[in-house]
Design a protein around this motif. Structure first.
Motif, short mmCIF file in Angstrom:
data_model
loop_
_atom_site.label_atom_id
_atom_site.label_comp_id
_atom_site.label_asym_id
_atom_site.label_seq_id
_atom_site.Cartn_x
_atom_site.Cartn_y
_atom_site.Cartn_z
N UNK A 167 0.84 -1.21 0.00
CA UNK A 167 0.00 0.00 0.00
C UNK A 167 0.87 1.26 0.00
N UNK A 168 1.92 1.26 0.80
CA UNK A 168 2.80 2.43 0.87
C UNK A 168 3.45 2.70 -0.48
N UNK A 169 3.91 1.65 -1.15
CA UNK A 169 4.54 1.82 -2.46
C UNK A 169 3.50 2.29 -3.48
N UNK A 170 2.29 1.73 -3.43
CA UNK A 170 1.20 2.14 -4.31
C UNK A 170 0.97 3.65 -4.19
N UNK A 171 0.93 4.16 -2.98
CA UNK A 171 0.66 5.58 -2.78
C UNK A 171 1.85 6.44 -3.20
N UNK A 172 3.07 5.96 -2.97
CA UNK A 172 4.26 6.71 -3.38
C UNK A 172 4.37 6.78 -4.90
N UNK A 173 4.04 5.69 -5.57
CA UNK A 173 4.12 5.67 -7.04
C UNK A 173 3.26 6.76 -7.65
N UNK A 174 2.13 7.04 -7.03
CA UNK A 174 1.21 8.03 -7.58
C UNK A 174 1.69 9.47 -7.43
N UNK A 175 2.77 9.67 -6.67
CA UNK A 175 3.33 11.01 -6.56
C UNK A 175 4.19 11.36 -7.76
N UNK A 176 4.48 10.37 -8.61
CA UNK A 176 5.24 10.63 -9.84
C UNK A 176 4.29 11.15 -10.91
N UNK B 55 -0.94 -1.58 -11.76
CA UNK B 55 -0.31 -2.41 -12.79
C UNK B 55 1.17 -2.63 -12.50
N UNK B 56 1.83 -1.62 -11.98
CA UNK B 56 3.25 -1.75 -11.63
C UNK B 56 3.44 -2.80 -10.55
N UNK B 57 2.53 -2.82 -9.58
CA UNK B 57 2.63 -3.81 -8.50
C UNK B 57 2.15 -5.18 -8.95
N UNK B 58 1.39 -5.23 -10.04
CA UNK B 58 0.99 -6.53 -10.59
C UNK B 58 2.15 -7.20 -11.30
N UNK B 59 3.04 -6.39 -11.87
CA UNK B 59 4.19 -6.91 -12.61
C UNK B 59 5.39 -7.12 -11.70
N UNK B 60 5.62 -6.17 -10.78
CA UNK B 60 6.81 -6.21 -9.92
C UNK B 60 6.41 -6.14 -8.44
N UNK B 61 7.14 -6.83 -7.61
CA UNK B 61 6.95 -6.70 -6.16
C UNK B 61 7.44 -5.33 -5.72
N UNK B 62 7.05 -4.87 -4.50
CA UNK B 62 7.55 -3.58 -4.02
C UNK B 62 9.08 -3.51 -4.03
N UNK B 63 9.73 -4.60 -3.62
CA UNK B 63 11.19 -4.57 -3.58
C UNK B 63 11.78 -4.53 -4.99
N UNK B 64 11.17 -5.27 -5.92
CA UNK B 64 11.67 -5.25 -7.30
C UNK B 64 11.54 -3.85 -7.89
#
Length: 206
Positions: free
Chosen positions: A68-77, A87-96
């Motif tokens: 969830x934290x990565x999902x919310x951070x991604x949207x700041x871009x 979709x980014x989290x569907x393809x890659x894990x947060x660490x990836x």
């Protein structure tokens, strides 16, 4: 903000699930990996992020608080909305994703449908110092033999969660294996969402 939901899973679909909370069915949009952990009739808890738009309220659910934290951070871009972030989290894990952004791995980022070369460059530029430090050992494992097992397990679990028998799920996984092998041979991470859809098509034409 709705930080989490917990209750009985009443429906699991390819792009989301309905969880009954206090007698109300709440639709939560999830990645295939998260959906693979949900099973109709069982209790579940998801970390959630509520996206508010003028015409809609959309709830997104995640297996972990980190997702969830990565999902919310991604949207700041710039140019990254909730659908693309999911979709980014569907393809890659947060660490990836942390590894890809920290290492400016544009090839990994452009594996996500909807992200081109310029978009990947912008994401790296804007998020490089914000996603956190990647765990190198975990990423190495994901890029090794476990990467094969992960897509198999997630697609299989997703199909079982949708009501198919384990035998049917095994057959569908075998049917889409050439597609996953082609991705691996080209150095790409198999996209679970696409493989799950292909597996459902294979089951529908039997």
């Amino acid at each position: 903000m709705i930080a989490s939901v917990a209750g009985r899973v009443t429906t699991v679909a390819p792009d989301g699930a309905v969880i009954e909370v206090g007698g109300v069915g709440v639709l939560v949009h999830c990645t295939p990996g998260t959906l693979a952990t949900l099973h109709t009739g069982e209790q579940a808890r998801l970390a959630t992020s509520l996206v508010v738009r003028e015409e809609s309220l959309t709830l997104y659910g995640f297996a972990t608080d980190d997702e969830r934290a990565v999902f919310e951070l991604l949207q700041t871009a710039s140019g990254v909305g909730p659908k693309l972030a999911l979709s980014m989290l569907a393809v890659h894990s947060p660490n990836a994703l942390r590894v890809a952004v920290a290492g400016a791995d544009l090839k990994a980022l452009t594996q996500v449908p909807g992200i081109g070369q310029k978009g990947a460059q912008r994401i790296v530029l804007e998020l490089k110092d914000r996603l956190g430090t990647p765990e190198a050992t975990l990423d190495a494992a994901l890029n090794g033999g476990r990467r094969v097992a992960l897509w198999r397990d997630q697609v299989h679990s997703g199909l079982v969660g949708l009501g198919y028998s384990s035998k049917d799920a095994d057959e569908a996984v075998a049917a889409v294996e050439p597609e996953a092998d082609a991705d691996l041979a080209a150095g790409r991470t198999p996209q679970v969402a696409a493989l799950l859809k292909a597996a459902l098509r294979a089951l529908s034409v039997r």
